[in-house]
Enzyme design. Structure first.
Site, PDB file in Angstrom:
ATOM      1  N   TYR A  10       0.845  -1.202   0.000  1.00 34.49           N
ATOM      2  CA  TYR A  10       0.000   0.000   0.000  1.00 34.49           C
ATOM      3  C   TYR A  10       0.881   1.252   0.000  1.00 34.49           C
ATOM      4  O   TYR A  10       0.660   2.174  -0.790  1.00 34.49           O
ATOM      5  CB  TYR A  10      -0.935  -0.007   1.216  1.00 34.49           C
ATOM      6  CG  TYR A  10      -1.745   1.257   1.349  1.00 34.49           C
ATOM      7  CD1 TYR A  10      -2.827   1.496   0.506  1.00 34.49           C
ATOM      8  CD2 TYR A  10      -1.423   2.224   2.302  1.00 34.49           C
ATOM      9  CE1 TYR A  10      -3.566   2.665   0.612  1.00 34.49           C
ATOM     10  CE2 TYR A  10      -2.154   3.385   2.407  1.00 34.49           C
ATOM     11  CZ  TYR A  10      -3.226   3.607   1.563  1.00 34.49           C
ATOM     12  OH  TYR A  10      -3.938   4.773   1.654  1.00 34.49           O
ATOM     13  N   GLU A  32     -11.060   5.909   5.299  1.00 33.46           N
ATOM     14  CA  GLU A  32     -10.438   6.737   6.343  1.00 33.46           C
ATOM     15  C   GLU A  32     -11.413   6.960   7.490  1.00 33.46           C
ATOM     16  O   GLU A  32     -11.015   6.983   8.650  1.00 33.46           O
ATOM     17  CB  GLU A  32      -9.937   8.066   5.768  1.00 33.46           C
ATOM     18  CG  GLU A  32      -8.794   7.938   4.784  1.00 33.46           C
ATOM     19  CD  GLU A  32      -7.502   7.383   5.368  1.00 33.46           C
ATOM     20  OE1 GLU A  32      -7.346   7.303   6.604  1.00 33.46           O
ATOM     21  OE2 GLU A  32      -6.619   7.015   4.562  1.00 33.46           O
ATOM     22  N   TRP A  40      -4.648   1.390  10.652  1.00 35.97           N
ATOM     23  CA  TRP A  40      -4.851   1.394   9.195  1.00 35.97           C
ATOM     24  C   TRP A  40      -4.690  -0.012   8.647  1.00 35.97           C
ATOM     25  O   TRP A  40      -5.371  -0.400   7.698  1.00 35.97           O
ATOM     26  CB  TRP A  40      -3.894   2.371   8.508  1.00 35.97           C
ATOM     27  CG  TRP A  40      -4.079   2.367   7.024  1.00 35.97           C
ATOM     28  CD1 TRP A  40      -3.178   1.972   6.089  1.00 35.97           C
ATOM     29  CD2 TRP A  40      -5.257   2.737   6.303  1.00 35.97           C
ATOM     30  NE1 TRP A  40      -3.730   2.082   4.818  1.00 35.97           N
ATOM     31  CE2 TRP A  40      -5.015   2.547   4.936  1.00 35.97           C
ATOM     32  CE3 TRP A  40      -6.520   3.200   6.693  1.00 35.97           C
ATOM     33  CZ2 TRP A  40      -5.952   2.806   3.943  1.00 35.97           C
ATOM     34  CZ3 TRP A  40      -7.460   3.461   5.700  1.00 35.97           C
ATOM     35  CH2 TRP A  40      -7.174   3.269   4.349  1.00 35.97           C
TER      36      TRP A  40
END
Length: 186
Positions: A10, A32, A40
């Site tokens: 990522y 988000e 995350w």
């Protein structure tokens, strides 16, 4: 970097690279929002499940979701089961669709790119909120978006390449910045 290959991929291939399409921007804003208060990496690991639950983050489809869809997702252990965040993602799809008549999501988001942004030299230089993210959060809320505070919005701005917060010595920083400058010119 971490020892997790998904996180590293990522970072190397996606984070900070320009996203201009409506679906991609809507997805990043939703993810988000779901990340708020979580790691995350948790969201990355659940990303495909989120895509499945939210019809590939197609705003037109998600805008038509109703209470049955909310209940379906609350029962889905493969995603983050938080009623407020699920309902916000649906509201944000409706707001995304409504924006098409005034200032489409991509124009709104990218209009808040800072005129000047110095990339951080170290992780201590990372910001969580900027004047631009605060202004954009207000615009998004005014347009009917939910779960889009300045911190969440800044994370989306980073993810979508509106700002380049790769550290100065990061091996992908220059490539990401070149892509970002091209996106700003179009």
């Amino acid at each position: 970097m971490t020892g997790d290959p998904l996180y590293n991929a990522y970072h190397d291939e996606e984070w900070g690279r320009p996203v201009r399409d409506e679906r991609g921007l809507y997805e990043r804003l939703c993810l988000e929002g779901f990340q708020s208060g979580l790691s995350w990496l948790t969201i990355l690991r659940k990303r495909e499940a989120f895509r499945s639950a939210f019809a590939g983050f197609d705003p037109d489809v998600v805008a038509s979701f109703d209470e049955r869809d909310v209940e379906r997702m609350l029962a889905d252990a493969s995603i983050v089961r938080h009623r407020g965040k699920i309902e916000a993602a649906i509201a944000n799809a409706r707001a995304t669709v409504a924006l098409r008549d005034t200032q489409p999501l991509n124009e709104l988001l990218w209009s808040h790119a800072p005129a000047k942004h110095e990339g951080p030299r170290t992780s201590a230089g990372w910001q969580s909120v900027t004047p631009e993210s605060t202004a954009l959060a207000k615009e998004l809320r005014r347009s009917g978006f939910r779960f889009v505070g300045p911190t969440t919005v800044y994370a989306a701005m980073q993810a979508c390449g509106v700002v380049n917060d790769h550290l100065a010595g990061c091996w992908v920083r220059d490539a990401v910045e070149a892509e970002r400058m091209t996106a700003l010119a179009t």
